[in-house]
Design an enzyme around this catalytic site. Structure first.
Site, PDB file in Angstrom:
ATOM      1  CD  GLU A   1      -2.805   1.121   2.525  1.00 25.12           C
ATOM      2  OE1 GLU A   1      -2.974   0.041   3.126  1.00 25.12           O
ATOM      3  OE2 GLU A   1      -3.360   2.171   2.871  1.00 25.12           O
TER       4      GLU A   1
ATOM      5  CE  LYS B   1      -5.803  -1.371   5.908  1.00 21.72           C
ATOM      6  NZ  LYS B   1      -5.006  -0.513   5.028  1.00 21.72           N
TER       7      LYS B   1
ATOM      8  CG  ASP C   1       2.001 -16.281  12.625  1.00 25.03           C
ATOM      9  OD1 ASP C   1       1.192 -15.604  11.963  1.00 25.03           O
ATOM     10  OD2 ASP C   1       1.699 -17.369  13.160  1.00 25.03           O
TER      11      ASP C   1
ATOM     12  CG  HIS D   1      -3.776   7.116  -0.074  1.00 24.28           C
ATOM     13  ND1 HIS D   1      -3.385   5.834  -0.302  1.00 24.28           N
ATOM     14  CD2 HIS D   1      -4.117   7.174   1.225  1.00 24.28           C
ATOM     15  CE1 HIS D   1      -3.496   5.145   0.815  1.00 24.28           C
ATOM     16  NE2 HIS D   1      -3.938   5.939   1.767  1.00 24.28           N
TER      17      HIS D   1
END
Ligand code: MEV
Length: 422
Positions: free
Chosen positions: A83, A262, A278, A376
């Site tokens: 991203e 998030k 992990d 972005h």
């Protein structure tokens, strides 16, 4: 012939033979197959030992976030992520945080929990006491499974037992509390839990089903804190207030908390991946910890000090290791550890916590001010230009035009490509 995904003995084939099978199944071209055959840093025989049915490896960009100071020490942060804006976000927020001396961290030690579930116990509360009476024996049996860990100062340290009232009746749940030192510890604690099962059945008269670690590693916490001087935040006090309102919104509303958290994982997971740890375990631990009050809440806290400066904090489970697993096998993961300059799993965990807090600062600052699309869009526009077929200098030209026009779409990129003469 009907195509089928039932390929007997697929796991016994060589990587090349598996690739041929997938080629036939999906109608891949020779060019597509050749891409799988292109080798990067992770050699194919190592990859073939790491997981099952390997046909290749899969690359994701690795970027370096700059400006990070943690506990007075400078760090470069390797991040593996698809991203855009994530690496830039950490670098920018880490730069702001330098005004207050960077990030400060601590941890509660590398303590994991293994759970042993006993059902069909006639007297669960009596059974609970019987298990407690065997505490020393339990620790001994557990520690016999891993003398190496014990020699390093780790091993099983404590036992906790609860009676759980469930829809399938009462269960006696034993927690084995294990110091796993520099290992993530899943294998160590699972082996211990499995070894204990027969004794626990014998003592309780019940039946043991599950013997497995808990990813809610709430005895393996990392804590991070940051102070950002209000003058270094673009937009000043108004943006400080906006950040606190953004946090309060997330803390009060699970719909917002999911997005807010998030954003925190945007910092954490790329670093976890870069170190070969992990990331599913970390996600599970972080989200379940955020819901520990019974409501899903923010993983961070934002407030003002007496001078109006922004103070952020984070506390999360962080079950990461420096030895074993992909961290030891992946050649790049080893170099990532060298770039980070960490010597212990707890130090690594603290850095990861600080990066999560830093990423949250980046996201909330942008959201409280200009919004995130501006940042972005320029990278996103380049990706759209490539998707539309732009090559070389045309990628930047098309992207720039789309950003200026505020229309970042493949169809517009295609029109611009025609216009600009490709
Ligand atoms: C995007 O990947 C992450 C953000 O949505 C996080 C947030 O909203 O806090 C920007």
């Amino acid at each position: 012939m009907e195509r089928t995904s039932r390929i007997s003995g697929f796991h016994k084939l060589t990587v090349q033979e598996r690739l041929e099978k997938v080629k036939d199944f999906a109608g891949l071209t020779d060019v597509e197959v050749a891409l799988f055959e292109k080798r990067a840093h992770l050699d194919i025989s190592t990859a073939d030992r790491m997981i099952e049915n390997v046909i290749g490896t899969f690359e994701v960009p690795l970027g370096i976030a700059t400006n990070m100071i943690i506990n007075g020490k400078e760090y470069l942060i390797p991040m593996v992520v698809e991203e855009s804006s994530v690496v830039a976000g950490v670098s920018n927020a880490a730069n702001m945080a330098r005004s207050g001396g960077g990030f400060f961290t601590s941890n509660s030690g590398p303590i994991m929990i293994a759970q042993i579930q006993v059902v069909r116990v006639p007297d669960p509360f009596g059974a609970k006491m019987k298990i407690y009476e065997k505490r020393e024996e339990i620790l001994q049996i557990a520690n016999q499974q891993d003398p190496m860990l014990v020699s390093l100062g780790g091993g099983a340290k404590d036992v906790e037992v609860r009676v759980l009232d469930t829809d399938a009746g009462p269960m006696v749940i034993t927690h084995l509390v294990v110091d796993t030192r520099d290992a993530m510890g899943a294998n160590a604690v699972n082996t211990m839990a499995e070894a204990l099962a027969p004794s626990i059945e014998e003592w309780t008269g019940g039946k043991v089903y599950l013997r497995i670690l808990s990813n809610l590693a709430d005895k393996r916490l990392v804590r991070a804190r940051v102070l950002v001087k209000k003058e270094t935040i673009k937009g000043g006090e108004d943006v400080v207030d906006g950040i606190i309102y953004a946090w309060a919104f997330a803390d009060a509303d699970p719909h917002r908390a999911a997005t807010h958290n998030k954003g925190i994982m945007n910092g954490i997971i790329p670093l976890i991946i870069a170190t070969g740890n992990d990331f599913r375990a970390i996600e599970a631990g972080a989200h379940s910890y955020a819901a520990r009050s019974g409501r899903y809440r923010s993983m961070t806290h934002w407030e003002k000090d007496e001078n109006g400066n922004l103070v952020g904090s984070l506390e999360l489970p962080m079950a990461v290791g420096l030895v074993g697993g992909a961290t030891a096998l992946h050649p790049l993961a080893k170099i990532v550890i060298k770039i980070l300059g960490v010597k212990t799993a707890t130090e690594l965990g603290e850095i990861i916590g600080a990066v999560g807090l830093c990423q949250n600062l980046a996201a909330l600052r942008a959201l409280a001010a200009e919004g995130i699309q501006k940042g972005h869009m320029s990278l996103h526009a380049k990706n759209i230009a490539v998707m539309a077929g732009a090559k070389g200098d045309l990628i930047d030209q098309v992207a720039q035009r789309m950003v200026e026009e505020g229309k970042i779409r493949v169809d517009r990129a295609q029109e611009l490509l025609k216009e600009l003469g490709q």
